[in-house]
Design a protein around this motif. Structure first.
Motif, PDB file in Angstrom:
ATOM      1  N   GLU A 275       0.834  -1.208   0.000  1.00 48.38           N
ATOM      2  CA  GLU A 275       0.000   0.000   0.000  1.00 48.38           C
ATOM      3  C   GLU A 275       0.867   1.256   0.000  1.00 48.38           C
ATOM      4  O   GLU A 275       0.691   2.162  -0.834  1.00 48.38           O
ATOM      5  CB  GLU A 275      -0.907   0.008   1.231  1.00 48.38           C
ATOM      6  N   LEU A 286      -2.348   0.015  -7.772  1.00 44.70           N
ATOM      7  CA  LEU A 286      -3.050  -0.169  -6.502  1.00 44.70           C
ATOM      8  C   LEU A 286      -4.500  -0.576  -6.744  1.00 44.70           C
ATOM      9  O   LEU A 286      -5.063  -1.388  -6.004  1.00 44.70           O
ATOM     10  CB  LEU A 286      -3.006   1.132  -5.687  1.00 44.70           C
ATOM     11  N   TYR A 307      -8.097   2.835   0.068  1.00 45.78           N
ATOM     12  CA  TYR A 307      -7.331   1.590   0.032  1.00 45.78           C
ATOM     13  C   TYR A 307      -6.399   1.565   1.228  1.00 45.78           C
ATOM     14  O   TYR A 307      -5.564   2.463   1.403  1.00 45.78           O
ATOM     15  CB  TYR A 307      -6.526   1.484  -1.265  1.00 45.78           C
TER      16      TYR A 307
END
Length: 518
Positions: A275, A286, A307
């Protein structure tokens, strides 16, 4: 009457005797079962030696490769993420089972002269052994699978012997295919009978292995010889040519994770390491590798903050309750991203696609990074390192756009773009010292090798890129570097096993392999 009856009985017995003797002459022929042939055609064995090892590679990516290289992390049953590893029966058992059929194909083609099948069997054999020796170290190789010849306790060969055998058989396979253009290849569920793609896979795999061995032997002459003679040694030149297994909607060629249960899928989430890396680079992959958190209610595509990952190597309770923002009231699975929809399971989401994900045995992207490193380190003088590096990045984005389109994820296709600005940012631009450039190659290769079996792990062992730190609750202080041999080896071939350990070192997950010279 009595005399006539005796004569009839005698004649009957004679007829029965003659018939019995006549039948006995062809007894073996008559008693052959036409529905159970003694010799199976190579074409019927070919799908099995592709399908089962590929499924195993997919499972290894999901359960180990992604986790040990911190693409993903576990929020339940975290022992694997904490390096609490037991003995590993896979890929050892699955691959050796498949190698029995490889041996059968080699024996069949020795008689039939079907060199196309022979070459493909050699390539699959070489690929399987390359994965196994990278995972375990020394292996039964020269004496393996010879029980019919009376070798029930095969010796273990050193990694050096195994690698040289692999390279030799890949060379043989390429030569066989170069001279075979007219033979059909029925049962080829990887390349649909395209012999040139098999050659390109074989030669690209050789390049991977030459680079793997670069700490032990200089690969310059071998790599340059291949690049200087593309007619003899064709290599993968685009995403469309890479060794990628495409799944079907139905068994037996179904994508394994697609058919898994929801609970098993949900145990694995986006890693905080991945991440942070992608967000720092504003890398839109991502949106492929992860889904927005449930709490964000973003749907298929969210903003960057939608996210969230979880650190690797936490104990079960800490992992399951982890709060990305630090607020305990906003912790738990609803606040941590699942693995991307392209890799999702049928039970997890109605939008899951059974065919979007492929299993990559060898990608064009990986090969470009191999060439970039080889050029930067002076192993080859063909091409430009920056060109190979940028090709590798672009190919990774292109690949995911293509597969997202196959899955029908139009919104994600539009989001997963790479701009010119991506290549010019300081952390990506091909500038700096040689060490800095190799670091950038290593980082981009790591990003691109998401869900590529165990290859990211094997390559990290050699290069040290990227930096991987054990999690807070890891049971050992360093990242594992190998699998332990399965229990069956100790039970059934203990003497050979112990001889191997005398050369290789203790059968521990922290014992460095010969190929990874320190």
């Amino acid at each position: 009457m009595y005399s006539i009856a005796n004569k009839i009985l005698s004649l009957t017995l004679c007829l029965l005797l003659v018939t019995t003797l006549a039948c006995d002459e062809d007894f073996e022929e008559v008693n052959k079962n036409p529905n159970s042939p003694e010799v199976v055609p190579a074409s019927l064995l070919l799908p099995t030696i592709i399908r089962e090892p590929v499924r195993e590679l997919n499972g290894l990516a999901w359960g180990t490769g992604n986790i040990v290289m911190q693409y993903t992390a576990k929020i339940q049953f975290t022992s694997n993420d904490r390096y609490d590893w037991g003995r590993s029966g896979d890929p050892y058992n699955t691959f050796y089972n498949a190698l029995r059929d490889v041996k059968n194909i080699l024996e069949i083609t020795e008689v039939s002269g079907e060199n196309n099948y022979r070459a493909v069997a050699l390539i699959m054999k070489s690929w399987m052994y390359s994965v196994m020796t990278d995972a375990y170290g020394e292996l039964p190789y020269t004496e393996a699978l010879q029980a019919k010849e009376g070798v029930n306790l095969p010796k273990f060969d050193t990694q050096e012997v195994v690698y040289q055998g692999i390279l030799s058989e890949l060379e043989e396979a390429n030569t066989l295919l170069m001279n075979q253009s007219d033979e059909a290849l029925v049962g080829d569920i990887l390349f649909d009978g395209d012999l040139m793609r098999w050659r390109k896979f074989a030669n690209s795999l050789k390049m991977r292995i030459y680079l793997r061995l670069s700490d032990r032997q200089d690969p310059s002459a071998s790599l340059q010889a291949m690049l200087s003679d593309p007619d003899t040694y064709p290599i993968i030149e685009s995403n469309s040519e890479q060794a990628a297994f495409t799944y079907l909607q139905d068994s037996p060629n179904q994508q394994p994770v697609y058919t898994t249960r929801s609970g098993s899928f949900d145990e694995i989430r986006l890693s905080e390491n991945m991440e942070n890396t992608l967000k720092e680079l504003e890398d839109t992959r991502l949106f492929v590798y992860a889904q927005p958190t449930t709490n964000s209610e973003a749907g298929l595509l969210g903003e960057w903050d939608d996210y969230q990952g979880v650190p690797n190597g936490l104990a079960d309770e800490q992992a399951l309750q982890y709060a990305p923002g630090g607020d305990p009231s906003q912790g738990g699975s609803n606040f941590i991203s699942r693995v991307g929809i392209m890799f999702s399971c049928r039970a997890c989401d109605g939008l899951a696609s059974p065919v979007a994900q492929q299993t990559l045995l060898m990608s064009y992207t990986e090969l470009q990074f191999i060439l970039a490193e080889a050029r930067e380190r002076g192993f080859i003088n063909t091409g430009d390192a920056e060109m190979y590096y940028q090709n590798g990045i672009q190919a990774s984005f292109d690949y995911y756009q293509d597969r997202l389109a196959v899955g029908g994820y139009t919104e994600l296709v539009e989001a997963v773009q790479v701009s010119e600005g991506y290549f010019t940012q300081p952390a990506v631009a091909y500038t700096g010292s040689q060490a800095e450039k190799l670091n950038k190659i290593g980082q981009q290769k790591w990003i691109a090798l998401f869900y590529n079996g165990l290859e990211g792990w094997f390559d990290w062992r050699r290069t040290g890129f990227p930096e991987i730190q054990p999690g807070a609750d890891a049971v050992i202080s360093s990242v594992p570097v190998r699998f332990q041999y399965p229990t069956e080896v100790l039970a059934l071939n203990k003497s050979a096993y112990e001889e191997a350990l005398q050369r290789q070192g203790e059968d521990k997950i922290t014992t460095h392999l010969w190929v990874d010279a320190e």
